[in-house]
Design a protein around this motif. Structure first.
Motif, PDB file in Angstrom:
ATOM      1  N   VAL A  18       0.889  -1.171   0.000  1.00 47.12           N
ATOM      2  CA  VAL A  18       0.000   0.000   0.000  1.00 47.12           C
ATOM      3  C   VAL A  18       0.923   1.216   0.000  1.00 47.12           C
ATOM      4  O   VAL A  18       1.297   1.734   1.046  1.00 47.12           O
ATOM      5  N   SER A  19       1.294   1.615  -1.184  1.00 48.91           N
ATOM      6  CA  SER A  19       2.274   2.695  -1.314  1.00 48.91           C
ATOM      7  C   SER A  19       1.686   4.029  -0.835  1.00 48.91           C
ATOM      8  O   SER A  19       0.493   4.274  -0.975  1.00 48.91           O
ATOM      9  N   HIS A  20       2.543   4.842  -0.235  1.00 39.63           N
ATOM     10  CA  HIS A  20       2.078   6.158   0.212  1.00 39.63           C
ATOM     11  C   HIS A  20       2.305   7.207  -0.879  1.00 39.63           C
ATOM     12  O   HIS A  20       1.857   8.346  -0.737  1.00 39.63           O
ATOM     13  N   ALA A  45      -6.083   5.727   5.382  1.00 41.40           N
ATOM     14  CA  ALA A  45      -7.414   5.166   5.106  1.00 41.40           C
ATOM     15  C   ALA A  45      -7.272   3.890   4.275  1.00 41.40           C
ATOM     16  O   ALA A  45      -7.945   2.878   4.525  1.00 41.40           O
ATOM     17  N   ARG A  46      -6.366   3.929   3.309  1.00 45.76           N
ATOM     18  CA  ARG A  46      -6.151   2.740   2.469  1.00 45.76           C
ATOM     19  C   ARG A  46      -5.512   1.607   3.273  1.00 45.76           C
ATOM     20  O   ARG A  46      -5.839   0.434   3.076  1.00 45.76           O
ATOM     21  N   MET A  47      -4.617   1.972   4.163  1.00 51.71           N
ATOM     22  CA  MET A  47      -4.027   0.967   5.052  1.00 51.71           C
ATOM     23  C   MET A  47      -5.119   0.303   5.885  1.00 51.71           C
ATOM     24  O   MET A  47      -5.193  -0.926   5.977  1.00 51.71           O
ATOM     25  N   GLN A 101      -7.259  -2.126   4.101  1.00 53.93           N
ATOM     26  CA  GLN A 101      -6.571  -3.404   3.868  1.00 53.93           C
ATOM     27  C   GLN A 101      -6.467  -4.221   5.158  1.00 53.93           C
ATOM     28  O   GLN A 101      -6.702  -5.428   5.181  1.00 53.93           O
ATOM     29  N   ILE A 102      -6.120  -3.546   6.253  1.00 52.36           N
ATOM     30  CA  ILE A 102      -6.009  -4.222   7.555  1.00 52.36           C
ATOM     31  C   ILE A 102      -7.338  -4.856   7.945  1.00 52.36           C
ATOM     32  O   ILE A 102      -7.401  -6.017   8.354  1.00 52.36           O
ATOM     33  N   ASP A 103      -8.403  -4.059   7.814  1.00 53.53           N
ATOM     34  CA  ASP A 103      -9.700  -4.483   8.347  1.00 53.53           C
ATOM     35  C   ASP A 103     -10.255  -5.706   7.632  1.00 53.53           C
ATOM     36  O   ASP A 103     -11.097  -6.425   8.178  1.00 53.53           O
ATOM     37  N   ARG A 104      -9.793  -5.961   6.425  1.00 59.90           N
ATOM     38  CA  ARG A 104     -10.203  -7.191   5.731  1.00 59.90           C
ATOM     39  C   ARG A 104      -9.850  -8.429   6.529  1.00 59.90           C
ATOM     40  O   ARG A 104     -10.467  -9.472   6.371  1.00 59.90           O
ATOM     41  N   TYR A 105      -8.813  -8.300   7.368  1.00 59.51           N
ATOM     42  CA  TYR A 105      -8.356  -9.472   8.109  1.00 59.51           C
ATOM     43  C   TYR A 105      -8.854  -9.516   9.554  1.00 59.51           C
ATOM     44  O   TYR A 105      -8.546 -10.447  10.281  1.00 59.51           O
ATOM     45  N   SER A 106      -9.597  -8.495   9.959  1.00 60.72           N
ATOM     46  CA  SER A 106     -10.116  -8.425  11.341  1.00 60.72           C
ATOM     47  C   SER A 106      -9.107  -8.904  12.381  1.00 60.72           C
ATOM     48  O   SER A 106      -9.371  -9.854  13.122  1.00 60.72           O
ATOM     49  N   PRO A 107      -7.971  -8.268  12.444  1.00 59.76           N
ATOM     50  CA  PRO A 107      -6.966  -8.753  13.393  1.00 59.76           C
ATOM     51  C   PRO A 107      -7.288  -8.348  14.831  1.00 59.76           C
ATOM     52  O   PRO A 107      -8.001  -7.367  15.061  1.00 59.76           O
ATOM     53  N   ASP A 108      -6.768  -9.106  15.787  1.00 61.95           N
ATOM     54  CA  ASP A 108      -6.869  -8.713  17.194  1.00 61.95           C
ATOM     55  C   ASP A 108      -5.940  -7.529  17.474  1.00 61.95           C
ATOM     56  O   ASP A 108      -6.280  -6.642  18.245  1.00 61.95           O
ATOM     57  N   TYR A 109      -4.772  -7.557  16.858  1.00 62.06           N
ATOM     58  CA  TYR A 109      -3.788  -6.485  17.043  1.00 62.06           C
ATOM     59  C   TYR A 109      -3.124  -6.152  15.711  1.00 62.06           C
ATOM     60  O   TYR A 109      -3.043  -7.003  14.823  1.00 62.06           O
ATOM     61  N   VAL A 110      -2.631  -4.920  15.621  1.00 56.86           N
ATOM     62  CA  VAL A 110      -1.856  -4.494  14.465  1.00 56.86           C
ATOM     63  C   VAL A 110      -0.447  -4.164  14.974  1.00 56.86           C
ATOM     64  O   VAL A 110      -0.287  -3.303  15.837  1.00 56.86           O
ATOM     65  N   VAL A 111       0.544  -4.867  14.454  1.00 56.36           N
ATOM     66  CA  VAL A 111       1.908  -4.717  14.956  1.00 56.36           C
ATOM     67  C   VAL A 111       2.745  -3.915  13.964  1.00 56.36           C
ATOM     68  O   VAL A 111       2.861  -4.286  12.794  1.00 56.36           O
ATOM     69  N   LEU A 112       3.301  -2.810  14.444  1.00 60.50           N
ATOM     70  CA  LEU A 112       4.142  -1.961  13.602  1.00 60.50           C
ATOM     71  C   LEU A 112       5.596  -2.390  13.762  1.00 60.50           C
ATOM     72  O   LEU A 112       6.289  -1.965  14.672  1.00 60.50           O
TER      73      LEU A 112
END
Lengths: 282, 282, 282, 282
Positions: free
Chosen positions: D140-142, D152-154, D157-168
């Motif tokens: 997801v290029s900036h 918003a694009r990130m 994409q993240i929300d498609r996977y419904s993660p418990d956590y997002v790790v940077l």
């Protein structure tokens, strides 16, 4: 003239880096029949600076040795040749006993090659402890004096003892630039945080508020800016959510005294070189 | 004959200590117009042994340089002059992935100047991981073979790749003396305890039973005796009563891989000297 | 009968694990209108043992509280209810000052809630230091006495002060089983190695010979076997090839005193439970 | 309705402190015939807040259990009952491989109870590594987008996977408040300094300039302010004058990945409670 007894001395050299410096310096020492007990050097490639600490043993003719070195070393070289061994300090304190106590113990029972010529406090709290170790304690109260006046009175008292270094063992006063400049690379302070985090007052309270999981202490030379001098030694310990600021303070005391005494150990062994805002420890 | 491109090489010298060694060695380098990028030396006063690592840059005439050095260095001197830079290893594994994974990552993405020529396992468990990184994996099963036979087959496979070092990344087999002697100062092992505590099998279970509050890992050269070679690197972490042996194992894995990779980093930089059962790291 | 002033006490419970223990114990405290300042518990699933430390505040009727607890707790429960706060120790020493000095400083200037009732040495070396802090020092020489006789004389001198704990601050004598059994879970020793590495005499020399890169210290309860009791606290520092055994000794002293005082801090706070050869620290 | 298989769940309670809370909560669990595998609680006396993590095993009737708890717990109580075990994350990256590599290894070979649903990068650099582990990678290029648009694009994409956590995992972009608020207590970042020292960009260069003797890394939740969220885990390593900023960077990478994975381990075990800007880890 050459001395007639075997001595141990430390030659410290700082100069612009050039090809062949180690060879030249050590050759000269060799030509003086001095044994190199230990040699450590470092080149800072960014600044093009050469640092060397050479521990020598033998019969010294200081004057001739330095003259021989000056002939080959680049212009702008700082070099000094000092006796190895015991140094003399004055310790400044306020009310906290732990760093002072550790210095008193190590001076008396081993661990630091140091004589504590005197302890000077801006409060009288620690007099009894100091006198228990048969060391003079002087109260130089700051009450009723401007910062400049107080520092001048401190310096006067300190200078009576001609110390090699002045150790601020939890001396809780900001120093005036005049005072600091009076003791170039001679003032060693212990700050009760892992600098540059939590500069200034009440670092443990700041650490508590920030919710850190590690706290630390920093021993550094003092220059004009508060808590900004070249760092000599740092260490840390783990803390967790159960620690109040007071718990951090208690646990931190052991770190503070360890860090201060480790820094001093290296300074006394003439291993610490200051360059800009950094230390090189050889 | 002198090479025509600027190179970086490491000169490593071990010899009986004598007055003037640093001067003599660095003077010769100087006379070859080589720049000393970094020089570190150490004298072991107990054994009277001198160790020096000299990182040199310039146009090298290896033969003449070594000949010049041999003229001045005492008899019994071991000296070697090696290209600086990337080395080549073979990794031995059994079933555990963590140390291997760290080596694969660091070889591919930076952190260790190393090419992993191949991975050899006595089990097939880690084949997929290795092949993911496009590195050959060989299964050399020990089943149906005597220890001697198996080690001989391992050595045969290893030697095809002529590695500089053989890294035992949790290779859970005791090695035969023949195998060990075949790779003098080339075998590097990670042992999952803070040696010499908990030598041998199941160190985390031993640590649990003993109720220690700290566990660790040790990277060392392998010599004839199990877990007895010269130690290169060690590290530890805190544990408490809530840790089962399994928890220690899990937490210990990060220590193991860190210690192994730190040891390897120093070995690859040719900083590690072995003398008796100790390492000198310059 | 209920006391009329608010007090703080520590309830320590060890018993076979059962469902509902926390609920039952805390309910009873609750029914006594006691506030739980802090509650920590641990279940050792391997042995099926339940450990709980409950720090309580309020008006205590000890007898009734313990009776109420005994009604619900399983048979075989050990429970004790002790006043929180300052404890009383006797310190045993030989010739080394650093651990003793740290205890004297922390007892006098804060850091440990402890009164040092007396210091007893088998040499007279540390008398002056102890007397500087206005604490009685007793010489109980071992010369001319069997180990049993000497230990009996030590115990006699110790028992005059009825200490809560006896701290061996570098007391360099092996203790007889009779002596050890006389002080169950009351003897706290500092050993100058990272146990179980380098058990026995001269651990720093052993560490030097083995070429370790980390040295440490261990505070532990003393039981029948030398250096084998339950470990309370451990810590380590890094060393390298430049350290002689004497350097390790010097650097190790700070670790020793830190570890001993950290262990003691937890013991004094009644946080340490001994179970078999392990400690649970709540 | 009660489930028919034995399960393990974690009950997390945060509420105003009151007398008897532990007794009440554990009594209710007891009355549900649930076994308390582990119970940890903490009272923050400054804020009067009670935190408890209760690990339960048995046949659960979630609805009835929570209703029973709500009847006795003070108003304003936050409580949640979650399945123990494996969690699902999305990892955000830029170009550095080390933290990502460690997560991939630990997810695949043990060490973290976590499924990596996907990795999203604002550069394509790490695609090959991720795909080697058979995990989807999304670029997801900036470039050409405002910060808001890119975030918003990130998020999409993240929300498609419904993660418990997002790790940077070294995701080198400042996040918009909208993005941060979208993932309350779900964003975990690794910062390559010992916060609060060296906030912001290029911390290793800042550390080099300041001449520190220790560097570190910090894993923390992300809130609105850059590098200002609640700290979960920190660790440090020693450096000296020979370290360039690049050397610090290399050595720091191991600390970064260790700290991130230790933080994540605790978060996944649901041991971390956020209160204000601090974490309580039970």
């Amino acid at each position: 003239m050459q001395s007639q007894t075997i001595q141990r001395k430390i030659l410290r050299t700082i100069c612009p880096d050039e090809k062949g410096l180690i060879a030249q310096i050590t050759s000269i020492c060799f030509s003086h029949h001095l044994n190199i007990v230990q040699n450590n050097e470092y080149v800072d490639h960014r600044s093009g600076r050469f640092f060397m600490r050479t521990e020598l043993e033998g019969l010294f003719d200081d004057e001739r040795l330095l003259a021989d070195l000056d002939r080959v070393l680049p212009s702008g070289t700082q070099r000094e040749l000092n006796q190895a061994g015991r140094r003399r300090i004055v310790v400044l304190v306020t009310k906290e006993a732990h760093c002072l106590g550790d210095l008193l113990m190590k001076s008396a029972y081993g661990g630091l090659d140091v004589d504590i010529a005197a302890v000077i406090g801006n409060h009288d709290t620690l007099r009894i402890l100091v006198e228990r170790f048969d060391i003079p304690f002087h109260l130089v109260s700051h009450e009723g004096f401007s910062r400049e006046e107080h520092d001048a009175r401190m310096a006067e008292q300190i200078d009576r003892y001609s110390p090699d270094y002045v150790v601020l063992a939890k001396y809780m006063r900001v120093l005036t630039p005049t005072f600091v400049r009076h003791y170039p690379n001679q003032l060693i302070n212990i700050h009760h945080s892992f600098l540059p985090a939590f500069i200034g007052a009440k670092p443990y309270h700041q650490a508590y508020e920030r919710g850190v999981k590690i706290i630390g202490a920093t021993a550094h030379y003092v220059n004009d800016d508060l808590d900004e001098g070249p760092i000599i030694s740092q260490d840390v310990i783990n803390v967790d959510h159960t620690y109040t600021a007071e718990d951090m303070m208690r646990a931190g005391r052991d770190v503070e005294k360890n860090v201060l005494s480790r820094a001093l150990y290296r300074v006394l062994a003439q291993r610490v070189f200051v360059y800009g805002n950094r230390t090189i420890i050889l």
